[in-house]
Design a protein around this motif. Structure first.
Motif, PDB file in Angstrom:
ATOM      1  N   PRO A 186       0.582  -1.050   0.016  1.00 24.92           N
ATOM      2  CA  PRO A 186      -0.030  -0.107  -0.173  1.00 24.92           C
ATOM      3  C   PRO A 186       0.698   1.250   0.058  1.00 24.92           C
ATOM      4  N   THR A 187       1.970   1.320   0.849  1.00 20.42           N
ATOM      5  CA  THR A 187       2.735   2.635   0.709  1.00 20.42           C
ATOM      6  C   THR A 187       3.336   2.836  -0.581  1.00 20.42           C
ATOM      7  N   LEU A 188       3.950   1.927  -1.330  1.00 22.12           N
ATOM      8  CA  LEU A 188       4.727   2.240  -2.504  1.00 22.12           C
ATOM      9  C   LEU A 188       3.472   2.473  -3.780  1.00 22.12           C
ATOM     10  N   THR A 189       2.570   1.779  -3.515  1.00 21.81           N
ATOM     11  CA  THR A 189       1.440   2.048  -4.465  1.00 21.81           C
ATOM     12  C   THR A 189       0.994   3.598  -4.430  1.00 21.81           C
ATOM     13  N   SER A 190       0.838   3.875  -3.089  1.00 25.54           N
ATOM     14  CA  SER A 190       0.309   5.445  -2.882  1.00 25.54           C
ATOM     15  C   SER A 190       1.240   6.388  -3.011  1.00 25.54           C
ATOM     16  N   MET A 191       2.526   5.951  -2.943  1.00 28.26           N
ATOM     17  CA  MET A 191       3.483   6.881  -3.253  1.00 28.26           C
ATOM     18  C   MET A 191       3.125   7.277  -4.977  1.00 28.26           C
ATOM     19  N   VAL A 192       3.181   6.087  -5.828  1.00 28.82           N
ATOM     20  CA  VAL A 192       2.975   6.381  -7.044  1.00 28.82           C
ATOM     21  C   VAL A 192       1.723   6.861  -7.569  1.00 28.82           C
ATOM     22  N   GLU A 193       0.639   6.487  -6.968  1.00 28.06           N
ATOM     23  CA  GLU A 193      -0.421   7.050  -7.448  1.00 28.06           C
ATOM     24  C   GLU A 193      -1.052   8.817  -6.703  1.00 28.06           C
ATOM     25  N   LYS A 194      -0.333   8.821  -5.739  1.00 23.82           N
ATOM     26  CA  LYS A 194      -0.872  10.095  -4.804  1.00 23.82           C
ATOM     27  C   LYS A 194       0.299  10.937  -4.526  1.00 23.82           C
ATOM     28  N   GLY A 195       1.450  10.272  -4.727  1.00 21.34           N
ATOM     29  CA  GLY A 195       2.657  11.359  -3.958  1.00 21.34           C
ATOM     30  C   GLY A 195       2.913  11.202  -2.668  1.00 21.34           C
ATOM     31  N   GLN A 196       2.073  10.356  -1.812  1.00 25.85           N
ATOM     32  CA  GLN A 196       2.124  10.631  -0.292  1.00 25.85           C
ATOM     33  C   GLN A 196       2.288   8.916   0.132  1.00 25.85           C
ATOM     34  N   PRO A 197       3.008   8.684   0.931  1.00 25.75           N
ATOM     35  CA  PRO A 197       4.011   9.696   1.963  1.00 25.75           C
ATOM     36  C   PRO A 197       5.003  10.078   0.706  1.00 25.75           C
ATOM     37  N   GLU A 198       5.929  11.094   1.406  1.00 25.17           N
ATOM     38  CA  GLU A 198       7.011  11.571   0.829  1.00 25.17           C
ATOM     39  C   GLU A 198       8.356  10.545   0.634  1.00 25.17           C
ATOM     40  N   ILE A 199       8.522   9.765   1.682  1.00 26.22           N
ATOM     41  CA  ILE A 199       9.607   8.766   1.714  1.00 26.22           C
ATOM     42  C   ILE A 199       9.181   7.524   2.219  1.00 26.22           C
ATOM     43  N   ALA A 200       9.679   6.544   1.612  1.00 29.37           N
ATOM     44  CA  ALA A 200       9.770   5.238   2.013  1.00 29.37           C
ATOM     45  C   ALA A 200      11.241   4.802   2.147  1.00 29.37           C
ATOM     46  N   PRO A 201      11.719   4.856   3.606  1.00 27.56           N
ATOM     47  CA  PRO A 201      13.142   4.616   3.664  1.00 27.56           C
ATOM     48  C   PRO A 201      13.692   3.305   3.571  1.00 27.56           C
ATOM     49  N   GLU A 202      12.678   2.281   3.694  1.00 21.45           N
ATOM     50  CA  GLU A 202      13.118   0.705   3.459  1.00 21.45           C
ATOM     51  C   GLU A 202      12.122   0.240   2.553  1.00 21.45           C
ATOM     52  N   GLY A 203      12.244   0.340   1.240  1.00 16.44           N
ATOM     53  CA  GLY A 203      11.378  -0.116   0.228  1.00 16.44           C
ATOM     54  C   GLY A 203      11.946  -1.263  -0.352  1.00 16.44           C
ATOM     55  N   TRP A 204      11.249  -2.407  -0.004  1.00 19.54           N
ATOM     56  CA  TRP A 204      11.579  -3.833  -0.632  1.00 19.54           C
ATOM     57  C   TRP A 204      10.918  -3.602  -1.968  1.00 19.54           C
ATOM     58  N   VAL A 205      11.850  -3.161  -3.073  1.00 16.70           N
ATOM     59  CA  VAL A 205      11.316  -2.889  -4.271  1.00 16.70           C
ATOM     60  C   VAL A 205      11.037  -4.039  -5.216  1.00 16.70           C
ATOM     61  N   ASP A 206      11.706  -5.056  -4.954  1.00 20.13           N
ATOM     62  CA  ASP A 206      11.712  -6.167  -5.648  1.00 20.13           C
ATOM     63  C   ASP A 206      10.170  -6.925  -5.464  1.00 20.13           C
ATOM     64  N   LEU A 207       9.631  -6.548  -4.595  1.00 22.31           N
ATOM     65  CA  LEU A 207       8.363  -7.343  -4.231  1.00 22.31           C
ATOM     66  C   LEU A 207       7.209  -6.696  -5.042  1.00 22.31           C
ATOM     67  N   VAL A 208       7.391  -5.633  -5.391  1.00 25.66           N
ATOM     68  CA  VAL A 208       6.177  -4.931  -6.215  1.00 25.66           C
ATOM     69  C   VAL A 208       7.229  -4.268  -7.633  1.00 25.66           C
ATOM     70  N   GLY A 228       6.065   3.483 -11.766  1.00 26.79           N
ATOM     71  CA  GLY A 228       6.399   4.838 -11.085  1.00 26.79           C
ATOM     72  C   GLY A 228       7.422   5.521 -11.560  1.00 26.79           C
ATOM     73  N   LEU A 229       8.550   4.829 -11.927  1.00 26.43           N
ATOM     74  CA  LEU A 229       9.607   5.444 -12.381  1.00 26.43           C
ATOM     75  C   LEU A 229       9.535   5.854 -13.899  1.00 26.43           C
ATOM     76  N   ALA A 230       8.832   4.979 -14.650  1.00 30.83           N
ATOM     77  CA  ALA A 230       8.291   5.389 -16.041  1.00 30.83           C
ATOM     78  C   ALA A 230       7.372   6.703 -16.275  1.00 30.83           C
ATOM     79  N   GLU A 231       6.570   6.791 -15.222  1.00 35.11           N
ATOM     80  CA  GLU A 231       5.767   8.090 -15.067  1.00 35.11           C
ATOM     81  C   GLU A 231       6.309   9.207 -14.382  1.00 35.11           C
ATOM     82  N   ASP A 232       7.493   8.983 -13.961  1.00 29.52           N
ATOM     83  CA  ASP A 232       8.266  10.299 -13.490  1.00 29.52           C
ATOM     84  C   ASP A 232       7.553  10.438 -11.919  1.00 29.52           C
ATOM     85  N   ARG A 233       7.027   9.589 -11.246  1.00 29.20           N
ATOM     86  CA  ARG A 233       6.220  10.020 -10.044  1.00 29.20           C
ATOM     87  C   ARG A 233       6.940   9.784  -8.623  1.00 29.20           C
TER      88      ARG A 233
END
Length: 300
Positions: A34-56, A63-68
């Motif tokens: 939910p956090t990483l999805t929300s960051m891409v869709e809404k720009g909130q929260p501003e920082i996810a310090p420990e993002g396990w990016v390979d899980l999503v 999010g990177l492609a759309e510059d979000r």
């Protein structure tokens, strides 16, 4: 996030940003999906310090492609490990148990507390990326047909408790867990091999995708654990703040030691952050400006 290393990382960032750079940072509760999805869709929260990016991967890719979002760097410099584990005492007593399929041949060694006629595979709580993947691997390896139930532990505490109970009673246990963690420092566990080669296309399209109905057997890659920042924040934040977020990185050994201290002292994230700052000045002063370092030292 609702596990100890991520709680510690968020508290550390909040302390450094507030005390060192005069920010107004607030820690809010989150979870991987939910956090990483929300960051891409809404720009909130501003920082996810420990993002396990390979899980999503699809969320991060879009999010990177759309510059979000932007990824500032690896918070865990040596990566992280996830998978299915069994207690070391059980592995030593049954040296033939090397892979997932080896374990699935022996449901009798891993009885379900609620249904002793079946084996049990313990999963994480809803919202964790690892929970989705474990559910997909459960299907892919035919665990149900092999006589195993997939047990929803309900929470991080429930998952930890299931391991602690098994250890105290020297009973069988198999299920999802990850490192770095204080718990794996207390209870020695052995990670199971998957017995198949890693297929990243399958991983991205199906193993990590709850909507994929027919997952195939797959390995679990080593994880990148990175700091993810909302693009709007990255564009508006002072350069020295973004510089800090790009430099701030630590090892599993550092985090494990901190989490062990937190557990022994019943400390929360902010106390753990202060302990790190007190004991590792040579490390963190490399991440911040000299002026910020002086303000942080004064705040301690």
């Amino acid at each position: 996030m609702n596990w100890q290393s991520a709680e510690l990382a968020a508290a550390l960032d909040a302390f450094i940003l507030n005390e060192g750079y005069g920010c107004s940072a607030e820690v809010i509760q989150g979870d991987t999906v939910p956090t990483l999805t929300s960051m891409v869709e809404k720009g909130q929260p501003e920082i996810a310090p420990e993002g396990w990016v390979d899980l999503v991967p699809e969320v991060i890719r879009s999010g990177l492609a759309e510059d979000r979002i932007v990824v500032t760097g690896d918070i865990l410099s040596d990566g992280a490990v996830q998978g299915w584990w069994i207690p070391k005492y059980l592995a030593e007593a049954n040296p033939e148990l090397k892979t997932i399929e080896d374990v699935l041949k022996r449901p009798d060694l891993f009885p379900d507390p609620e249904d002793p006629a079946k084996g049990a595979i313990f999963n994480g709580p809803a919202g964790w990326g690892g929970t989705v993947i474990t559910s997909q691997l459960y299907k892919a390896f035919g665990a149900q047909a092999a006589g195993f139930n997939l047990v929803d532990t309900g929470s991080a505490a429930g998952l930890d408790g299931s391991i602690a109970r098994a250890y105290e009673r020297q009973q069988g246990w198999v299920g999802y867990y990850w490192a770095p963690t204080a718990l794996l420092g207390r209870y020695e566990m052995v990670k199971l091999e998957h017995g198949v080669a890693l297929d990243m296309d399958e991983w991205q399209s199906c193993t990590s995708n709850a909507d994929c109905a027919e997952p195939r057997k797959n390995d679990w890659p080593a994880d990148k654990v990175q700091t993810v920042v909302a693009k709007r924040f990255a564009d508006s934040a002072p350069p020295e703040v973004m510089d800090y977020l790009s430099k701030r990185s630590w090892t599993n050994a550092t985090v494990n030691a901190l989490m062990a201290w937190m557990t022994e002292n019943q400390a929360q994230g902010e106390e753990g952050a202060r302990q790190f700052l007190r004991e590792n000045e040579a490390t963190w002063t490399e991440w911040v400006t000299p002026e910020a370092a002086e303000r942080i030292k004064a705040a301690l």
